[in-house]
Design a protein around this motif. Structure first.
Motif, mmCIF file in Angstrom:
data_model
loop_
_atom_site.group_PDB
_atom_site.id
_atom_site.type_symbol
_atom_site.label_atom_id
_atom_site.label_comp_id
_atom_site.label_asym_id
_atom_site.label_seq_id
_atom_site.Cartn_x
_atom_site.Cartn_y
_atom_site.Cartn_z
ATOM 1 N N ALA A 244 0.848 -1.201 0.000
ATOM 2 C CA ALA A 244 0.000 0.000 0.000
ATOM 3 C C ALA A 244 0.879 1.244 0.000
ATOM 4 O O ALA A 244 0.834 2.068 0.919
ATOM 5 C CB ALA A 244 -0.928 -0.016 1.205
ATOM 6 N N LEU A 245 1.689 1.357 -1.027
ATOM 7 C CA LEU A 245 2.683 2.431 -1.095
ATOM 8 C C LEU A 245 2.231 3.582 -1.974
ATOM 9 O O LEU A 245 3.005 4.481 -2.283
ATOM 10 C CB LEU A 245 4.000 1.850 -1.622
ATOM 11 C CG LEU A 245 4.592 0.746 -0.745
ATOM 12 C CD1 LEU A 245 5.704 0.022 -1.488
ATOM 13 C CD2 LEU A 245 5.106 1.321 0.557
ATOM 14 N N GLY A 246 0.970 3.540 -2.367
ATOM 15 C CA GLY A 246 0.467 4.598 -3.224
ATOM 16 C C GLY A 246 0.742 4.300 -4.686
ATOM 17 O O GLY A 246 1.314 3.267 -5.047
ATOM 18 N N PHE A 247 0.320 5.215 -5.525
ATOM 19 C CA PHE A 247 0.447 5.063 -6.961
ATOM 20 C C PHE A 247 1.059 6.321 -7.555
ATOM 21 O O PHE A 247 0.809 7.425 -7.077
ATOM 22 C CB PHE A 247 -0.924 4.821 -7.604
ATOM 23 C CG PHE A 247 -1.533 3.490 -7.250
ATOM 24 C CD1 PHE A 247 -1.509 2.451 -8.149
ATOM 25 C CD2 PHE A 247 -2.108 3.274 -6.006
ATOM 26 C CE1 PHE A 247 -2.057 1.222 -7.821
ATOM 27 C CE2 PHE A 247 -2.664 2.054 -5.673
ATOM 28 C CZ PHE A 247 -2.630 1.018 -6.591
ATOM 29 N N THR A 248 1.888 6.138 -8.559
ATOM 30 C CA THR A 248 2.427 7.267 -9.292
ATOM 31 C C THR A 248 1.423 7.646 -10.365
ATOM 32 O O THR A 248 1.129 6.862 -11.268
ATOM 33 C CB THR A 248 3.767 6.908 -9.954
ATOM 34 O OG1 THR A 248 4.684 6.496 -8.940
ATOM 35 C CG2 THR A 248 4.338 8.107 -10.701
ATOM 36 N N ALA A 249 0.845 8.850 -10.247
ATOM 37 C CA ALA A 249 -0.209 9.271 -11.163
ATOM 38 C C ALA A 249 0.343 10.182 -12.254
ATOM 39 O O ALA A 249 1.026 11.154 -11.973
ATOM 40 C CB ALA A 249 -1.304 10.000 -10.392
ATOM 41 N N ASP A 250 0.068 9.823 -13.489
ATOM 42 C CA ASP A 250 0.388 10.691 -14.612
ATOM 43 C C ASP A 250 -0.483 10.276 -15.790
ATOM 44 O O ASP A 250 -1.105 9.219 -15.775
ATOM 45 C CB ASP A 250 1.878 10.617 -14.974
ATOM 46 C CG ASP A 250 2.303 9.239 -15.405
ATOM 47 O OD1 ASP A 250 1.870 8.807 -16.491
ATOM 48 O OD2 ASP A 250 3.061 8.577 -14.662
ATOM 49 N N LEU A 251 -0.536 11.113 -16.786
ATOM 50 C CA LEU A 251 -1.374 10.813 -17.945
ATOM 51 C C LEU A 251 -0.763 9.766 -18.853
ATOM 52 O O LEU A 251 -1.444 9.228 -19.725
ATOM 53 C CB LEU A 251 -1.643 12.094 -18.734
ATOM 54 C CG LEU A 251 -2.596 13.083 -18.073
ATOM 55 C CD1 LEU A 251 -2.691 14.356 -18.897
ATOM 56 C CD2 LEU A 251 -3.968 12.472 -17.880
ATOM 57 N N GLY A 252 0.515 9.463 -18.648
ATOM 58 C CA GLY A 252 1.160 8.447 -19.467
ATOM 59 C C GLY A 252 1.048 8.779 -20.944
ATOM 60 O O GLY A 252 1.150 9.944 -21.354
ATOM 61 N N PRO A 253 0.818 7.766 -21.792
ATOM 62 C CA PRO A 253 0.766 8.005 -23.242
ATOM 63 C C PRO A 253 -0.335 8.975 -23.658
ATOM 64 O O PRO A 253 -0.236 9.613 -24.707
ATOM 65 C CB PRO A 253 0.503 6.602 -23.808
ATOM 66 C CG PRO A 253 1.008 5.662 -22.768
ATOM 67 C CD PRO A 253 0.728 6.336 -21.460
ATOM 68 N N ILE A 254 -1.387 9.102 -22.845
ATOM 69 C CA ILE A 254 -2.499 9.990 -23.197
ATOM 70 C C ILE A 254 -2.012 11.421 -23.400
ATOM 71 O O ILE A 254 -2.572 12.175 -24.200
ATOM 72 C CB ILE A 254 -3.590 9.931 -22.103
ATOM 73 C CG1 ILE A 254 -4.229 8.540 -22.083
ATOM 74 C CG2 ILE A 254 -4.655 10.987 -22.337
ATOM 75 C CD1 ILE A 254 -5.203 8.330 -20.940
ATOM 76 N N GLU A 255 -0.946 11.796 -22.696
ATOM 77 C CA GLU A 255 -0.448 13.163 -22.784
ATOM 78 C C GLU A 255 0.032 13.507 -24.192
ATOM 79 O O GLU A 255 0.082 14.673 -24.574
ATOM 80 C CB GLU A 255 0.673 13.378 -21.773
ATOM 81 C CG GLU A 255 1.033 14.823 -21.548
ATOM 82 C CD GLU A 255 1.755 15.056 -20.236
ATOM 83 O OE1 GLU A 255 2.030 16.219 -19.936
ATOM 84 O OE2 GLU A 255 2.037 14.079 -19.521
ATOM 85 N N SER A 256 0.363 12.490 -24.976
ATOM 86 C CA SER A 256 0.867 12.731 -26.336
ATOM 87 C C SER A 256 -0.233 12.636 -27.390
ATOM 88 O O SER A 256 0.059 12.640 -28.594
ATOM 89 C CB SER A 256 1.978 11.726 -26.660
ATOM 90 O OG SER A 256 1.454 10.400 -26.721
ATOM 91 N N TRP A 257 -1.484 12.561 -26.976
ATOM 92 C CA TRP A 257 -2.584 12.370 -27.926
ATOM 93 C C TRP A 257 -3.077 13.676 -28.559
ATOM 94 O O TRP A 257 -4.003 13.660 -29.367
ATOM 95 C CB TRP A 257 -3.754 11.661 -27.243
ATOM 96 C CG TRP A 257 -3.519 10.204 -26.967
ATOM 97 C CD1 TRP A 257 -2.362 9.502 -27.157
ATOM 98 C CD2 TRP A 257 -4.482 9.273 -26.457
ATOM 99 N NE1 TRP A 257 -2.535 8.188 -26.796
ATOM 100 C CE2 TRP A 257 -3.824 8.021 -26.361
ATOM 101 C CE3 TRP A 257 -5.805 9.371 -26.066
ATOM 102 C CZ2 TRP A 257 -4.471 6.884 -25.890
ATOM 103 C CZ3 TRP A 257 -6.455 8.243 -25.596
ATOM 104 C CH2 TRP A 257 -5.788 7.002 -25.517
#
Length: 327
Positions: A244-257
């Motif tokens: 339960a260390l949390g999640f790294t949030a980012d748009l990932g590939p969506i940011e390049s759309w």
């Protein structure tokens, strides 16, 4: 329902959180075929990943609803239209294809859609690894717990020091053989009240500690873990480790759309349309002046987006869908 490697639908929803699930229902209500893709292996997005056992108090019509029950209801509501779920699969590339769009998943499969609705929360969630950096190739290491009963009678080790870690520990304590919470610092990010509750309810808490090894049995099932505490090494029985260390949030590939991204959010107009034709956004990932990030807001945005998509796909359709009670 499961999906083949090549799929064609009217609407592809990217994100299976509450907003995406409600969009899947509403699109079906408007007569569209729907697929839902999400990088997480379970539907529910942040609710399932971060706080499925917590009570939510600001969803219209529910004085209080547990996170997992809200997700269950949304999945059931959408199920009448048989959406296709592609869970544990990441949307990677977006192409214009004829009069529609084609989304290629990271595993090489693709979905052709007449429109795409992005409802990916505050971005795609990648689980953070254990501090030791060691992985586990067998069964027993999880990042969230969609079903508590699956761990009944087990010895469980929860790694982390935030609210989610303590939520898991407290939720699992009544049904497990033992629960140990391991945190690499002496101070916690969790609220002081929930930390006190964990101690009071018999959760074993190990601070300034770190999981350094995981070992399995002959069937490749997790059996025990080693925890480094100061200069000592303690072995604990464990059939499950909850990282339960949390999640790294980012748009990932969506940011390049080419959707019009600012500060990890997608700008939309009053129809929830983005800068790219045929692509819409709703929920926490969408932004506009005066935006308030709430589950309730996401539901309204999903309905707005889907109704406008219905007209875009069929100019003869009415924007107002009529009242569901009259259907």
């Amino acid at each position: 329902m499961s999906a083949p490697d090549e799929l064609a639908v009217d609407l592809l929803v990217v994100g299976a959180g509450p907003t995406g699930l409600y969009a899947a229902y509403y699109a079906g209500f408007r007569g569209m075929s729907v697929a839902v893709v999400d990088s997480l292996p379970e539907a529910g997005g942040q609710v399932t990943a971060m706080y499925p056992e917590k009570m939510i108090y600001d969803v219209a019509g529910f004085p209080a609803v547990r996170g997992r029950d809200l997700v269950k209801g949304l999945v059931e509501q959408a199920s009448q239209w048989n959406p296709t779920y592609l869970l544990g699969r990441r949307a990677h590339k977006l192409h214009t294809a004829g009069d529609g769009l084609r989304v290629v998943l990271e595993d090489g499969a693709s979905v052709s859609a007449r429109a795409v609705l992005v409802t990916a929360g505050i971005g795609e969630f990648t689980p953070r690894p254990l501090p030791s950096g060691e992985g586990w190739l067998g069964r027993g290491l999880v990042h969230f717990v969609p079903a508590l009963d699956a761990h009944a009678g087990q010895d469980v080790v929860v790694v982390g020091g935030g609210d989610s870690a303590f939520d898991w520990a407290l939720a699992l304590r009544p049904i497990t053989s033992s629960v140990t919470l391991v945190h690499r610092r002496a101070r916690f990010r969790a609220a002081e009240s929930i930390v006190r509750q964990a101690y009071a309810e018999g959760v074993r808490v190990m601070t300034d500690a770190e999981v350094v090894a995981l070992r399995g049995d002959a069937n490749d099932l997790l059996a025990e873990v080693d925890v480094a505490v100061g200069g000592d090494r303690v072995t604990l029985p464990a059939q499950t480790v909850v990282a339960a260390l949390g999640f790294t949030a980012d748009l990932g590939p969506i940011e390049s759309w080419g959707l019009g991204v600012e500060r990890r959010a997608i700008r939309v107009d009053t129809t929830m349309a983005t800068a790219r034709e045929g692509v819409y956004a709703a929920g926490d990932v969408a932004t506009y002046p005066g935006k308030v990030k709430l589950i309730a807001t996401g539901f309204g945005e999903a309905a707005t987006a889907v109704n406008n998509i219905a007209v875009a796909l069929n100019p003869g359709a009415k924007l107002f869908p009529g009242h569901s009670s009259d259907v």
